[in-house]
Design a protein around this motif. Sequence first.
Motif, PDB file in Angstrom:
ATOM      1  N   GLN A 111      22.268  73.748  22.352  1.00 56.64           N
ATOM      2  CA  GLN A 111      23.604  73.812  21.677  1.00 56.64           C
ATOM      3  C   GLN A 111      25.028  73.678  22.229  1.00 56.64           C
ATOM      4  O   GLN A 111      25.681  72.898  21.734  1.00 56.64           O
ATOM      5  CB  GLN A 111      23.653  75.137  20.664  1.00 56.64           C
ATOM      6  N   VAL A 112      24.942  74.280  23.550  1.00 53.70           N
ATOM      7  CA  VAL A 112      25.996  74.233  24.470  1.00 53.70           C
ATOM      8  C   VAL A 112      26.109  72.826  24.795  1.00 53.70           C
ATOM      9  O   VAL A 112      27.241  72.074  25.122  1.00 53.70           O
ATOM     10  CB  VAL A 112      25.910  75.219  25.492  1.00 53.70           C
ATOM     11  N   LEU A 113      24.855  72.201  25.335  1.00 49.46           N
ATOM     12  CA  LEU A 113      25.035  70.847  25.873  1.00 49.46           C
ATOM     13  C   LEU A 113      25.284  69.871  24.974  1.00 49.46           C
ATOM     14  O   LEU A 113      26.110  68.867  24.990  1.00 49.46           O
ATOM     15  CB  LEU A 113      23.441  70.469  26.404  1.00 49.46           C
ATOM     16  N   GLU A 114      24.881  70.208  23.599  1.00 47.71           N
ATOM     17  CA  GLU A 114      25.206  69.169  22.443  1.00 47.71           C
ATOM     18  C   GLU A 114      26.967  69.275  22.249  1.00 47.71           C
ATOM     19  O   GLU A 114      27.209  68.279  22.108  1.00 47.71           O
ATOM     20  CB  GLU A 114      24.668  69.436  21.264  1.00 47.71           C
ATOM     21  N   ASN A 115      27.275  70.584  22.218  1.00 43.26           N
ATOM     22  CA  ASN A 115      28.769  70.635  22.122  1.00 43.26           C
ATOM     23  C   ASN A 115      29.545  70.006  23.172  1.00 43.26           C
ATOM     24  O   ASN A 115      30.493  69.003  22.929  1.00 43.26           O
ATOM     25  CB  ASN A 115      29.304  72.087  21.911  1.00 43.26           C
ATOM     26  N   TYR A 116      29.120  70.045  24.441  1.00 43.32           N
ATOM     27  CA  TYR A 116      29.777  69.234  25.650  1.00 43.32           C
ATOM     28  C   TYR A 116      29.593  67.860  25.387  1.00 43.32           C
ATOM     29  O   TYR A 116      30.588  67.136  25.579  1.00 43.32           O
ATOM     30  CB  TYR A 116      28.974  69.926  26.922  1.00 43.32           C
ATOM     31  N   VAL A 117      28.520  67.437  25.228  1.00 46.74           N
ATOM     32  CA  VAL A 117      28.426  65.957  24.731  1.00 46.74           C
ATOM     33  C   VAL A 117      29.263  65.526  23.698  1.00 46.74           C
ATOM     34  O   VAL A 117      30.157  64.463  23.872  1.00 46.74           O
ATOM     35  CB  VAL A 117      26.939  65.455  24.359  1.00 46.74           C
ATOM     36  N   GLU A 118      29.500  66.246  22.795  1.00 45.94           N
ATOM     37  CA  GLU A 118      30.581  65.920  21.688  1.00 45.94           C
ATOM     38  C   GLU A 118      31.804  65.773  22.006  1.00 45.94           C
ATOM     39  O   GLU A 118      32.840  64.908  21.610  1.00 45.94           O
ATOM     40  CB  GLU A 118      30.269  66.920  20.600  1.00 45.94           C
ATOM     41  N   GLU A 119      32.122  66.708  23.074  1.00 43.22           N
ATOM     42  CA  GLU A 119      33.625  66.725  23.476  1.00 43.22           C
ATOM     43  C   GLU A 119      33.841  65.842  24.694  1.00 43.22           C
ATOM     44  O   GLU A 119      34.928  65.651  25.252  1.00 43.22           O
ATOM     45  CB  GLU A 119      34.050  68.087  23.826  1.00 43.22           C
ATOM     46  N   PHE A 120      32.895  65.299  25.332  1.00 42.90           N
ATOM     47  CA  PHE A 120      32.897  64.739  26.612  1.00 42.90           C
ATOM     48  C   PHE A 120      33.757  63.342  26.377  1.00 42.90           C
ATOM     49  O   PHE A 120      33.365  62.443  25.623  1.00 42.90           O
ATOM     50  CB  PHE A 120      31.568  64.304  27.039  1.00 42.90           C
ATOM     51  N   ASP A 121      34.813  63.207  27.159  1.00 38.00           N
ATOM     52  CA  ASP A 121      35.691  61.912  26.934  1.00 38.00           C
ATOM     53  C   ASP A 121      35.301  60.845  27.641  1.00 38.00           C
ATOM     54  O   ASP A 121      36.079  60.488  28.577  1.00 38.00           O
ATOM     55  CB  ASP A 121      37.091  62.274  27.446  1.00 38.00           C
ATOM     56  N   GLY A 122      34.078  60.253  27.349  1.00 35.07           N
ATOM     57  CA  GLY A 122      33.408  59.143  28.291  1.00 35.07           C
ATOM     58  C   GLY A 122      32.197  58.968  27.571  1.00 35.07           C
ATOM     59  O   GLY A 122      31.608  59.675  26.665  1.00 35.07           O
ATOM     60  N   PRO A 123      31.514  57.723  27.793  1.00 32.35           N
ATOM     61  CA  PRO A 123      30.181  57.366  27.319  1.00 32.35           C
ATOM     62  C   PRO A 123      29.011  58.437  27.828  1.00 32.35           C
ATOM     63  O   PRO A 123      29.267  58.646  28.637  1.00 32.35           O
ATOM     64  CB  PRO A 123      29.949  55.758  27.708  1.00 32.35           C
ATOM     65  N   VAL A 124      28.269  58.520  26.797  1.00 27.05           N
ATOM     66  CA  VAL A 124      26.890  59.138  27.092  1.00 27.05           C
ATOM     67  C   VAL A 124      25.720  58.730  26.741  1.00 27.05           C
ATOM     68  O   VAL A 124      25.829  58.059  25.645  1.00 27.05           O
ATOM     69  CB  VAL A 124      26.861  60.565  26.389  1.00 27.05           C
ATOM     70  N   ILE A 125      24.767  58.261  27.523  1.00 29.11           N
ATOM     71  CA  ILE A 125      23.520  57.632  27.365  1.00 29.11           C
ATOM     72  C   ILE A 125      22.390  58.525  27.886  1.00 29.11           C
ATOM     73  O   ILE A 125      22.310  58.993  28.758  1.00 29.11           O
ATOM     74  CB  ILE A 125      23.605  56.242  28.276  1.00 29.11           C
ATOM     75  N   ALA A 126      21.510  58.662  26.648  1.00 33.77           N
ATOM     76  CA  ALA A 126      20.379  59.759  26.911  1.00 33.77           C
ATOM     77  C   ALA A 126      19.121  59.117  26.572  1.00 33.77           C
ATOM     78  O   ALA A 126      18.877  58.847  25.220  1.00 33.77           O
ATOM     79  CB  ALA A 126      20.962  61.271  25.960  1.00 33.77           C
ATOM     80  N   VAL A 127      18.066  59.405  27.375  1.00 33.69           N
ATOM     81  CA  VAL A 127      16.663  59.335  26.980  1.00 33.69           C
ATOM     82  C   VAL A 127      16.095  60.699  26.680  1.00 33.69           C
ATOM     83  O   VAL A 127      16.322  61.752  27.285  1.00 33.69           O
ATOM     84  CB  VAL A 127      15.970  58.697  28.158  1.00 33.69           C
ATOM     85  N   SER A 128      15.633  60.747  25.149  1.00 33.53           N
ATOM     86  CA  SER A 128      15.001  62.021  24.794  1.00 33.53           C
ATOM     87  C   SER A 128      14.063  61.572  23.648  1.00 33.53           C
ATOM     88  O   SER A 128      14.126  60.798  22.922  1.00 33.53           O
ATOM     89  CB  SER A 128      16.131  62.780  24.185  1.00 33.53           C
ATOM     90  N   HIS A 129      13.037  62.634  23.689  1.00 32.05           N
ATOM     91  CA  HIS A 129      12.197  62.729  22.599  1.00 32.05           C
ATOM     92  C   HIS A 129      12.412  63.809  21.832  1.00 32.05           C
ATOM     93  O   HIS A 129      11.872  64.054  20.709  1.00 32.05           O
ATOM     94  CB  HIS A 129      10.651  63.085  23.185  1.00 32.05           C
TER      95      HIS A 129
END
Length: 591
Positions: free
Chosen positions: A432-450
């Motif tokens: 949940q914290v990682l998701e919040n960080y990604v939401e606030e991150f001021d730059g592109p995020v590219i994630a491989v995930s299942h």
Amino acid sequence: MKILAGIETPDAGEMATSNELTMEYLPQNPIFDEDSTVIEQIFKGESPVMKVLCAYEETIEAINKTPDNEALQQKLIMLNGQMDALDAWQLESEAKAILMQLGITQFSQKVKELSGGQRKKVALAGVLIRPCNLLILDEPTNHLDNATIDYLEEKLKAKKTALLMVTHDRYFLDRVANKIVELEEGKLYRYEGNYEAFLEQKQLRESIEERLREKRSTLYKKELEWMRKGVEARRTKQKARQDRFYELEESLGSNGKQNLEVGLSTSRLGKKIIELKEVNKAYGDQTVVKDFTYTVLRGDRIGIIGNNGIGKSSLLNLISQTISCDTGEIQIGETVRIGYYTQESKDLKEDMRVIDFIKEKAEFIKAADGTLVSASKMLERFLFPPYMHYTPIGKLSGGERRRLYLLHVLMEDINVLLLDEPTNDLDIYTLQVLENYVEEFDGPVIAVSHDRYFLDRMAEKIFAFEGQGKIVNCPGNYSDYRARQIPISEIKEDIQKSIKEGNALYKEQKAQAAAQKLKMSFKEKMEYEKIEEEIENLEGKLQEVEEAMTKNATNFNKLQELTNKKEELESELEYKMERWEYLSELHEKTR
């Protein structure tokens, strides 16, 4: 899990099991007989049917090598009889069907020749096929692709055994579990229902605990004032009151919840970020990326999906320039600083201390508010208390290592974030914290995930690997992508069917309404006369239950019972209110 599986013993207490218990356990990192074949690994077990199946497969393999061996032919005839007696043929057929569904087709292949993902599937197939009445699974969805997870969900829902599992896959919990047991601060809390129901009940529990903490805090202030006045410790009553004060003080020492915060600044990002033009990549005869073109934008949130081994990690490796493309061009902007969280956590050095590993990146890092935060403080924010700072990394659990590695990546001054299976081995709170960080991150995020929940939360575009190097760019999150996979013809049929059924129902209701004169039946009249009193009684009962919940705030089992009772009363009250509105309106019209 290991205590329940009988692998470890508790320090104190007892564990009783039924004499009829037969259990299968899938550990997070299964141990294999490297020289056994896939099918032999599946049939390893102590039950008579498993022993016969294993002997049968070994004999078949031996006969394939020496077909003229009469002793083996005789043994096979004997084993055929035993297979008949134990009705083992169906089990063998089912085992091979499960392996096929999981993408394992070479049954005679040696385990040592399999990839990590394939080994996990073989171990999973083994516990699914072996007879048991309790199935224990530790992170069963780790390293599985989405299609396999969907299959596993359906298989487990259809299975008639009890199931106990640890998993951080929240959609999996929602669809498979009907009870949740939460381990927090050394205590176990039990909740009825799936993950969604757990969230609601947990919020209720925490709000009650927070009110209790506030009450204890108020009481503590009063007792502290009494203590400061000085007491005669020799007197029994006052001695007991002192003891209660110290117990109260100890209970307020910790609020029982730690906060994992990130709050890091990102460096400036220029106009040009990353551009991929006609990129191609192949390994031998296997093409993983074919003619792929894309320009990464500042606000991009991209989720990458596809089957295992199809090339998803290769795309991240191309973007990070860990590997080179065969043809095409990848341009990286001058201001771009990439943080790459890999699947393997390969930078971890087992003999290095936790604090030294983080200091390797930076002694201090700038927080979002501009202040400097030390490496040790960042460790504490990531739930590594001071006593763990000098622990060798080799002694950390799998989840702790992944959390440490995540901090290691984020400690860099980055403005582009690449994540390769970031949710594996991370607990839900850290996710949940990682998701919040990604939401606030001021730059592109590219994630491989299942992790479908993670993809739904973070992704605004999906890159779907469809095989032969083809990558399809789909707007929206994972659920949006899945919805588009339904054939248009099926959607049209469903819409037409709904319209047809709706029209028929409307005509039927209209005909019934025309055939009946508006009047209040005797039964409705009696109901109308009593309903206000019934509503008043229900409101009184609801108030009593709410008062009982406050009194039993520390008794979670009783609290659960009262919560269920409250929901029943609220549902009944809502129904009565709706009936009252209907009957009142009917009464007015028929006067």
